[in-house]
Design an enzyme around this catalytic site. Structure first.
Site, short mmCIF file in Angstrom:
data_model
loop_
_atom_site.label_atom_id
_atom_site.label_comp_id
_atom_site.label_asym_id
_atom_site.label_seq_id
_atom_site.Cartn_x
_atom_site.Cartn_y
_atom_site.Cartn_z
N ASP A 75 -8.04 4.44 -1.86
CA ASP A 75 -7.47 3.30 -1.14
C ASP A 75 -6.82 2.34 -2.13
O ASP A 75 -7.48 1.90 -3.08
CB ASP A 75 -8.57 2.57 -0.36
CG ASP A 75 -8.02 1.59 0.66
OD1 ASP A 75 -6.84 1.18 0.53
OD2 ASP A 75 -8.76 1.22 1.59
N CYS B 82 0.83 -1.22 0.00
CA CYS B 82 0.00 0.00 0.00
C CYS B 82 0.85 1.26 0.00
O CYS B 82 0.53 2.25 -0.67
CB CYS B 82 -0.94 0.00 1.20
SG CYS B 82 -0.11 -0.10 2.79
N HIS C 165 -1.66 0.51 7.54
CA HIS C 165 -2.22 0.84 6.22
C HIS C 165 -1.94 2.31 5.92
O HIS C 165 -1.63 3.11 6.81
CB HIS C 165 -3.72 0.57 6.19
CG HIS C 165 -4.31 0.54 4.82
ND1 HIS C 165 -3.69 -0.03 3.74
CD2 HIS C 165 -5.49 1.04 4.33
CE1 HIS C 165 -4.44 0.08 2.67
NE2 HIS C 165 -5.55 0.74 3.00
#
Length: 637
Positions: free
Chosen positions: A576, A419, A555
């Protein structure tokens, strides 16, 4: 004039003699003729002998009765001054042992002799031991000569009340000298012989005994007195605690052991527990522990050793699991994970072998060039948002959007750990559209792949930027699945002469672990750059500002805009990387934009992590500024 047979003091009358005997001898410091107990009152010593030495008392009564029947009448006549004096419940012994002390050395000086003493003051606080032979009292003061006196005997009456019997007639001078010499030699022998017995101290007072059984009886007296005192104290209207007792949460009274922290509900259990302490202390001092105690100690040592081994194994397992979670277990990086996923798809029949070789060749070509293959990229996201807010914005007062940004989702090669790299690609896609960041020696010419981003971060560490972060990863990212965060994004941007700033939000600033200050900061970031020179900002603004990199534990995401509702609430618009490219294409469809936009909106109640970090780009660095930042990072190590 009557004379005291104990201390030879002359008195005026027989009544004065009785008072003298009661106050100076019977109520003074006394000692037990059968054991080393001393420093107690008359009634306490009587109770002690009646309970602890009951058999010796009965034997002594029989002996005294036989001696009294054979005694001569002349020997009893000298005790007429004392014979008529009776004492309540006295103790029976061959001679009453009395210690004569100075008034300053008396343990209970200043106390009323007639008043009962509490348990904590029941015994004399000195370490002197009574003479081992009954009937002899040894008192040795500093600078004074030791004196040995014989105490008067006691006889039994029909009612069980004992009368003190006076000493025999005074012997001749020669016999008296011989007896005195003999007594002195006996005393010097006793005083010179060392006391080799083990001494036991009372846990409630300073009494020291040479026998553990005597100490046990003494402790029982403490406990009995404690139970009596607690029964007389009213429960209501007082907050004082009696002795060492306590009450638990349910109101049950507990008795604490004076030698450890154990607590019991009754005195009998506490007494048995204290006896175990005394028995164990005696055996430990002698070096002869019972077999069960040795077995318990051995089991405890084995259990402790086993517990430490299990704890070490658990810590090692947790550390390996943590390395695996953060991609530091040397299990391969982007390339190895992509190959395993394609092999798994082939084994399940989801991919043909020919397609496997074709995709593998494309992946190797992309990795060799260092350019992302753009398979997970979605373009036109901000443009679709701008068109939606122009059509439908009923409850919205103001909307601020960042510059055009592409969305990058995770692929099979970086799923679960990529991520941070994907958010960096989103930020680069916006910066490469701005003229000021396309100057030479700034950003890469093309969008780098994830292995290439890892190489760029290592190059920034080599220049001395963020040495703490480099030591955390051991200066190695390539070929791993290690997570990256805000500091790694800052390091690679600084290395390419992009001015970046990290803003920390260390703790929640609102109710229920929310961060309203974070939302206020994001709103100011977008709105302050657009409201300069204008009084009222327009309802919809598409700025030229780059997006914001948002990091929290586990995250990271990208902030591309913020909404302000008519009721004053705000919500951030987030991209996201966990959202697939197929889902992102729904945003481009005008019929599904409203449904998908709800996934992008994040209100303060949605962001409840303990800490947040944001990375914001604020321009270009000059070579001198870049060198200064690099030098400051090196000096901070």
């Amino acid at each position: 004039m009557p004379v005291c047979d104990i201390c030879c003091e002359e008195l005026v009358s027989e009544s004065d003699l009785k008072t003298h005997l009661l106050l100076s001898h019977l109520e003074n410091v006394m000692s037990c003729p059968f054991c080393s107990l001393s420093g107690v009152s008359y009634d306490e010593l009587n109770f002690h002998i009646g309970t602890a030495h009951e058999e010796k008392e009965l034997d002594l009564q029989d002996t005294l009765a036989a001696d009294d029947s054979a005694a001569e009448s002349g020997q009893r006549s000298s005790a007429d001054s004392v014979q008529n004096q009776t004492y309540p419940s006295p103790f029976i012994t061959d001679a009453l042992t009395v210690k004569l002390e100075n008034s300053s050395a008396t343990c209970n000086s200043g106390l009323n002799p007639a008043s009962p003493l509490p348990a904590s003051h029941m015994f004399c606080q000195d370490n002197r031991m009574a003479a081992p032979n009954a009937g002899i009292a040894l008192t040795q003061d500093q600078g004074a000569t030791s004196s040995i006196k014989s105490s008067p005997r006691a006889t039994a009456t029909p009612k069980g009340i004992k009368k003190l019997v006076g000493p025999p007639p005074a012997p001749s001078m020669n016999n008296e000298k011989d007896n005195t010499t003999e007594h002195r030699k006996s005393k010097q022998k006793r005083l010179s012989s060392p006391n080799k017995e083990k001494l036991f101290s009372c846990p409630f007072c300073s009494l020291v005994c040479g026998d553990c059984f005597i100490l046990q009886e003494h402790v029982e007296l403490h406990l009995q007195h404690q139970a009596t005192s607690e029964a007389t104290i009213p429960e209501a209207g007082t907050s004082a605690q009696v002795c060492s007792s306590a009450r638990n949460e349910s109101g049950l009274q507990l008795y604490e052991c004076p030698m450890c922290s154990a607590a019991f509900v009754d005195n009998s259990s506490l007494q048995e527990h204290v006896e175990l302490h005394l028995d164990y202390g005696t055996a430990a001092a002698a070096g002869d522990l019972p077999e069960d105690i040795k077995l318990v100690q051995q089991l405890q040592e084995e259990e402790e050793k086993k517990r430490k081994e299990e704890e070490a194994k658990r810590e090692e397992k947790d550390f390996k699991q943590l390395q695996k979670v953060f991609g530091m277990d040397n299990s391969g990086g982007y390339r190895r994970q992509m190959e395993r996923n394609m092999e798994r798809a082939v084994s399940r029949g989801q991919m043909a072998p020919a397609e496997f070789h074709r995709k593998r060749a494309e992946m190797m070509e992309s990795l060799a060039s260092g350019v992302d293959d753009s398979r997970t990229r979605t373009m036109g996201v901000l443009e679709a948002l701008y068109e939606f807010y122009q059509r439908e914005a009923r409850d919205i007062a103001h909307v601020w959007l960042c510059a055009e940004t592409d969305h990058y989702s995770t692929s099979g090669g970086d799923k679960g750990w990529g991520c941070g790299y994907r958010n960096f690609q989103m930020l680069l896609s916006a910066l490469k559209r701005m003229e000021q960041y396309t100057a030479p020696n700034t950003l890469p010419d093309s969008l780098p792949s994830i292995p290439r981003v890892q190489a760029l971060i290592e190059a920034a560490w080599a220049e001395g930027i963020d040495p703490q972060g480099a030591s955390h990863f051991n200066k190695n990212l390539q070929g791993t699945r290690a997570w990256i965060g805000a500091t790694e994004i800052y390091a690679v941007l600084t290395a390419h002469r992009v001015r970046a700033r990290i803003v920390d939000f260390h703790q929640p600033t609102g109710p229920r672990n929310t961060h309203p200050r974070l939302f206020e900061w994001v709103k100011n970031y977008f709105s302050l750059h657009c409201s300069r020179g204008s009084r009222l900002p327009p309802r919809l603004v598409k700025t030229n500002l780059p997006p914001i990199y948002l990091q929290h534990h586990g995250h990271s995401r990208t902030i591309v805009g913020i909404e302000e509702r008519k009721n004053g609430s705000v919500c951030a618009l987030l991209l996201d990387p966990g959202c697939s490219s197929g889902d992102m294409k729904k945003l481009l469809n005008s019929n599904t934009t409203a449904a998908f936009l709800s996934r992008m909106r994040k209100f303060p109640g949605h962001l409840k992590h303990a800490q947040y970090q944001v990375v914001v780009v604020e321009g270009v660095l000059t070579p001198e500024e870049k060198q200064e930042l690099s030098d400051s990072s090196k000096s901070s190590v």
